[in-house]
Motif scaffolding. Structure first.
Motif, short mmCIF file in Angstrom:
data_model
loop_
_atom_site.label_atom_id
_atom_site.label_comp_id
_atom_site.label_asym_id
_atom_site.label_seq_id
_atom_site.Cartn_x
_atom_site.Cartn_y
_atom_site.Cartn_z
N MET A 172 0.83 -1.21 0.00
CA MET A 172 0.00 0.00 0.00
C MET A 172 0.86 1.26 0.00
N LYS A 173 1.94 1.23 0.74
CA LYS A 173 2.84 2.39 0.79
C LYS A 173 3.49 2.61 -0.57
N GLY A 174 3.88 1.51 -1.23
CA GLY A 174 4.45 1.63 -2.57
C GLY A 174 3.47 2.20 -3.57
N LEU A 175 2.21 1.75 -3.49
CA LEU A 175 1.18 2.26 -4.40
C LEU A 175 0.91 3.74 -4.14
N ALA A 176 0.93 4.14 -2.87
CA ALA A 176 0.75 5.55 -2.54
C ALA A 176 1.89 6.39 -3.12
N ALA A 177 3.11 5.83 -3.09
CA ALA A 177 4.26 6.54 -3.65
C ALA A 177 4.11 6.72 -5.15
N VAL A 178 3.65 5.66 -5.86
CA VAL A 178 3.46 5.77 -7.30
C VAL A 178 2.41 6.83 -7.62
N ASP A 179 1.30 6.81 -6.89
CA ASP A 179 0.27 7.83 -7.12
C ASP A 179 0.82 9.23 -6.88
N ALA A 180 1.59 9.39 -5.80
CA ALA A 180 2.12 10.71 -5.46
C ALA A 180 3.13 11.19 -6.50
N MET A 181 3.97 10.27 -7.00
CA MET A 181 4.98 10.73 -7.96
C MET A 181 4.36 11.17 -9.27
N TRP A 182 3.28 10.50 -9.69
CA TRP A 182 2.62 10.94 -10.93
C TRP A 182 1.93 12.28 -10.73
N ARG A 183 1.28 12.44 -9.59
CA ARG A 183 0.61 13.71 -9.31
C ARG A 183 1.62 14.84 -9.20
N ALA A 184 2.71 14.60 -8.49
CA ALA A 184 3.74 15.65 -8.32
C ALA A 184 4.33 16.04 -9.66
N ASN A 185 4.57 15.05 -10.53
CA ASN A 185 5.16 15.34 -11.83
C ASN A 185 4.18 16.02 -12.77
N ASN A 186 2.91 15.60 -12.74
CA ASN A 186 1.92 16.23 -13.60
C ASN A 186 1.77 17.72 -13.29
N LEU A 187 1.80 18.05 -12.00
CA LEU A 187 1.74 19.46 -11.62
C LEU A 187 3.01 20.19 -12.06
N ALA A 188 4.15 19.52 -11.87
CA ALA A 188 5.42 20.16 -12.23
C ALA A 188 5.53 20.42 -13.72
N LYS A 189 4.86 19.59 -14.54
CA LYS A 189 4.88 19.82 -15.99
C LYS A 189 4.33 21.20 -16.33
N SER A 190 3.39 21.67 -15.52
CA SER A 190 2.83 23.01 -15.70
C SER A 190 3.53 24.01 -14.80
N PHE A 191 4.69 23.60 -14.26
CA PHE A 191 5.50 24.43 -13.37
C PHE A 191 4.69 24.91 -12.16
N ILE A 192 3.85 23.99 -11.67
CA ILE A 192 3.10 24.23 -10.43
C ILE A 192 3.87 23.56 -9.29
N MET A 193 4.20 24.35 -8.29
CA MET A 193 5.00 23.86 -7.17
C MET A 193 4.45 24.42 -5.87
N ILE A 194 4.40 23.59 -4.85
CA ILE A 194 4.08 24.10 -3.51
C ILE A 194 5.29 24.92 -3.06
N GLU A 195 5.10 26.21 -2.89
CA GLU A 195 6.22 27.12 -2.69
C GLU A 195 6.87 26.96 -1.31
#
Length: 290
Positions: free
Chosen positions: A224-247
């Motif tokens: 479950m922790k591994g699956l949460a990591a995969v979900d988080a990395m895709w979400r983090a990268n998708n936002l970063a593609k639009s240069f969206i970052m938690i400042e």
């Protein structure tokens, strides 16, 4: 270098902390490919571990993840393929199947998460070459060399965080450290345009999501922790593609990616020392009841 640490004032500084993210990125972009070709062994070993999860009825998560991926090991969905390979390999490892895992920072789960999501992207992009979007045709490609360079970055970022958090703590390093590494590797594979800025955004986005996830030992819950990591990395990268970052003004994020990773590690040590004690108490209490 053979020497792992050096004196830095009154504190010991890990060798990797002498470098910035920019310098690590410069290294993975310029190192001769033959010097990092050994990393392919990690992908091959961890993929064999994943495949073993499909050859026995013992795993329960892997068949479900396979069904979610349309019954295919490699589908056209990068994230679902990554979840399948990563989750299946972790499940095979924690259930004690015979195939080994290639570790990173001494942990098989770290090695799985730092490598297999990127291997999944590599495999999908070999199967899915063209995709039509309206009148445009998007070409998907990932070479072996790009995979190796992305994997090198993933492992270095994982090590950077782990050197702050420590090897053993109540901090789930496989999701947080290796997951952040793989997220940076994913950003690397998605193109060279403003790569450094995107990786900084990915690190901040990951720090703002799953930092603080607990480790309660190597067990079936690691899937479950591994699956949460995969979900988080895709979400983090998708936002970063639009240069969206938690400042940096928010939460534990620092003014630089190096500071953010240091703060992520501080959550584990000394931040989660009491948490670790409580987890051990819960587990001991369970043993008494059983």
């Amino acid at each position: 270098e053979d020497e792992k640490e050096e004196k830095h004032g009154e504190e010991k500084q890990a060798v990797i902390h002498r470098y910035t993210v920019r310098e690590l990125l410069d290294y993975v972009q310029t190192v001769p490919a033959e010097e990092i070709d050994f990393l392919m062994q990690a992908h091959e070993m961890n993929n064999q571990l994943f495949l073993s999860a499909l050859d026995t009825p013992k795993p329960t998560c892997a068949p479900c993840l396979l069904a979610e991926n349309g019954g295919k090991i490699i589908s056209q969905d990068e994230q679902k393929t990554a979840a399948l390979l990563c989750g299946g390999a972790i499940e095979a490892r924690v259930l004690g199947l015979e195939h080994p895992a290639m570790s990173v920072t001494g942990s098989g789960a770290h090695g799985i998460i730092a490598t297999l999501p990127l291997y999944a992207v590599y495999q999908v992009r070999h199967c899915k070459v063209y995709e039509r979007t309206g009148d445009a045709v998007i070409c998907f490609h990932c070479s072996r060399e790009e995979l190796l360079r992305a994997t090198a970055l993933s492992c270095l970022i994982c090590m950077y965080i782990k050197e702050y958090s420590g090897k053993l703590s109540a901090f789930c390093g496989c999701a947080i450290a290796a997951g952040t590494g793989a997220a940076c590797g994913l950003a690397f594979l998605d193109g060279a345009e403003k790569r450094e800025e995107r990786i900084h955004a990915v690190i901040n986005n990951m720090a703002s999501s799953i930092t603080g996830m607990i480790c309660d030992g190597g067990n079936h819950g690691c899937v479950m922790k591994g699956l949460a990591a995969v979900d988080a990395m895709w979400r983090a990268n998708n936002l970063a593609k639009s240069f969206i970052m938690i400042e940096s003004i928010h939460g534990i994020n620092g003014s630089t990616p190096e500071e953010t990773m240091k703060n992520m590690g501080r959550i584990a040590s000394p931040g989660m020392e009491k948490t670790e004690e409580e987890i051990v108490r819960i587990m001991l209490q369970k043993q008494k009841i059983q």
